[in-house]
Enzyme design. Structure first.
Site, short mmCIF file in Angstrom:
data_model
loop_
_atom_site.label_atom_id
_atom_site.label_comp_id
_atom_site.label_asym_id
_atom_site.label_seq_id
_atom_site.Cartn_x
_atom_site.Cartn_y
_atom_site.Cartn_z
N ASP A 1 0.86 -1.19 0.00
CA ASP A 1 0.00 0.00 0.00
C ASP A 1 0.89 1.23 0.00
OD1 ASP A 1 -3.18 0.48 0.69
OD2 ASP A 1 -1.92 2.18 1.25
N THR B 1 -11.42 2.90 -8.15
CA THR B 1 -11.66 3.53 -9.45
C THR B 1 -12.84 4.48 -9.29
OG1 THR B 1 -12.84 1.47 -10.00
CG2 THR B 1 -10.68 1.80 -11.00
N CYS C 1 -19.45 1.95 -5.42
CA CYS C 1 -19.83 0.90 -6.39
C CYS C 1 -21.07 1.32 -7.17
CB CYS C 1 -20.08 -0.42 -5.68
SG CYS C 1 -18.58 -1.17 -4.99
N ARG D 1 -17.08 7.56 1.92
CA ARG D 1 -16.86 8.00 0.54
C ARG D 1 -18.15 8.04 -0.27
NH1 ARG D 1 -12.39 3.98 -1.55
NH2 ARG D 1 -13.59 2.60 -0.18
#
Length: 430
Positions: free
Chosen positions: A38, A88, A263, A334
């Protein structure tokens, strides 16, 4: 490749140790020798101590694992099989933001060796892996795709906060750039996936399968949200309608609500982007996104209307928002659409808006959205909005809310979880 990994002659590396990457790394580390990478050293230090920065896994999950956590790129040179699991997101214009994905690809490209495998788990539009990532791997490493290194795509299906449908119990899609890599990648994942593997015919098919999983849910929820707007004007409760319709065997069980997170609230934009690039402007997907993105503002407007109907001045009213994470029982904030409720209330001049959440970190909320949460309600409120259905909220009785309510308090139940419990407050839900 598979035999070398199983015998621990070679190592597997997971690049990106967030809510997707860390569970994958730990599961593989029960069978193989793993490097967990990471870019954030502070996160790496936490994981070395058996702490999940995302607060999804407990310390027990780290035990019995053959894993080395690192933020040093050079450590990745020991690996032969790379799993890329980075976010993403979309940008402020709702366009794909591939910066994290391409940065991870550059990292892998620096350490790539002849014969290595690279498997992407990050959700992308169909074609992205081979059109964006592969050329970058070739450019940085100097090797040729398929001839010198193999690439695959195996979309993540992690469901944050879900303790039933976990990594190992959800069927996994895998794919490769040729028949050999497709089989080697599938066999590798079969080591950890109890539910089995679906071998997709190509990388592009695997990418497309993932993107429509969440797009389908987005469209169905958008339909429910549109129905809730219509039924609100009719003066009937949406959940009562759905309960009645749900008695038919083939009625699909979807419900209205806020669609945020990384998502369902993001992935459809990747498909829209690619479709437009190909000269097609998707109608249903775009409409679904518009409806779902507008629901936070809609909830806030309905709240203000109810406050005004109670002969109260919105500017002098106090509002409590319960829940700020993107879904129940997780700490992830988020792309939370609760923020849209907060901002819309502020735009109406309501300055006294308190936000509480047992899962959210107040510092993270401040850094991301510019305000802090409070640990407990402060005084009495003219409107209480239960925005996220955390388990701890489900246990509350009406008396608890009455203790924090002014006269003629408006109770907004976004998910409809209290419609059988609230009788003495002005009740409204989607």
């Amino acid at each position: 490749m598979y035999n070398e990994l199983v015998s621990k002659k070679e190592k597997l590396a997971v690049v990106g140790l967030g809510y997707v990457g860390l569970p994958i790394a730990l599961e593989f580390a029960r069978k193989l020798s793993v490097i967990g990478f990471d870019i954030k050293p502070e996160r790496v230090e936490m994981m070395k101590k058996g702490i999940d920065p995302s607060r999804e896994l407990d310390s027990e999950a780290f035990k019995g694992c053959d894993i080395e956590f690192t933020s040093n790129v050079d450590d990745l040179r020991q690996a032969k099989f790379y799993v890329v699991a980075v976010p993403t997101p979309i940008d402020e214009h709702n366009l794909p933001d591939l910066k994290p994905l391409l940065a991870a690809t550059r990292t892998v490209g620096q350490v790539l060796k002849k014969g290595d495998y690279v498997v992407y788990e990050s959700t992308v539009y169909p074609g992205c892996t081979e059109e964006e990532c592969v050329p970058l791997l070739e450019e940085i490493s100097g090797f040729k795709y398929i001839q010198d290194f193999k690439v695959g795509f195996s979309p993540e299906r992690i469901n944050p906060g879900d303790k039933v449908h976990t990594l190992t119990t959800i069927k996994k899609i895998t794919s490769g750039c040729d028949a050999e890599s497709a089989e080697e990648i599938a066999k590798t994942y079969e080591l950890i996936i109890e539910a089995g593997i679906h071998r997709a015919s190509s990388i592009k098919v695997a990418e497309a399968a993932k993107i429509i999983e969440n797009t389908q849910r987005d469209i169905n929820i958008a339909f429910m949200n549109e129905l809730s707007i219509i039924f609100n004007r009719m003066g009937i409760n949406t959940y009562e309608v759905l309960e009645a319709a749900g008695t038919k065997w083939n009625f699909l069980k979807f419900f209205p609500g806020l669609v945020g997170g990384h998502c369902i609230g993001v992935d459809p934009y990747y498909l829209v982007y690619k479709a437009k690039e190909l000269g097609y402007h998707p109608q249903i997907i775009t409409a679904g996104r518009f409806i779902n993105d507008s629901m936070g503002g809609y909830v806030a407007k309905q709240t203000v209307k109810k406050i005004i109907a109670a002969d109260k001045n919105p500017k002098e009213s106090r509002v409590l928002i319960m829940g700020v994470t993107f879904k129940e029982n997780v700490s992830d904030i988020r792309n939370s659409k609760v923020i849209d409720i907060y901002n819309e209330l502020k735009s109406f001049g309501i300055q006294n808006v308190d936000v509480i959440d047992p899962y959210a970190d107040s510092k993270e909320v401040r850094e991301e959205y510019g305000f802090e949460t409070t640990s407990d309600p402060k005084g009495k409120y003219d409107a209480i909005i239960v925005a996220v259905s955390h388990d701890s909220y489900l246990k509350l009785e009406e008396e608890w809310f009455l203790n924090h309510a002014n006269n003629d308090c408006v109770f907004v139940d976004v998910k409809g979880i209290f419609r059988e419990k609230i009788n003495r407050l002005t009740y409204w839900s989607l």
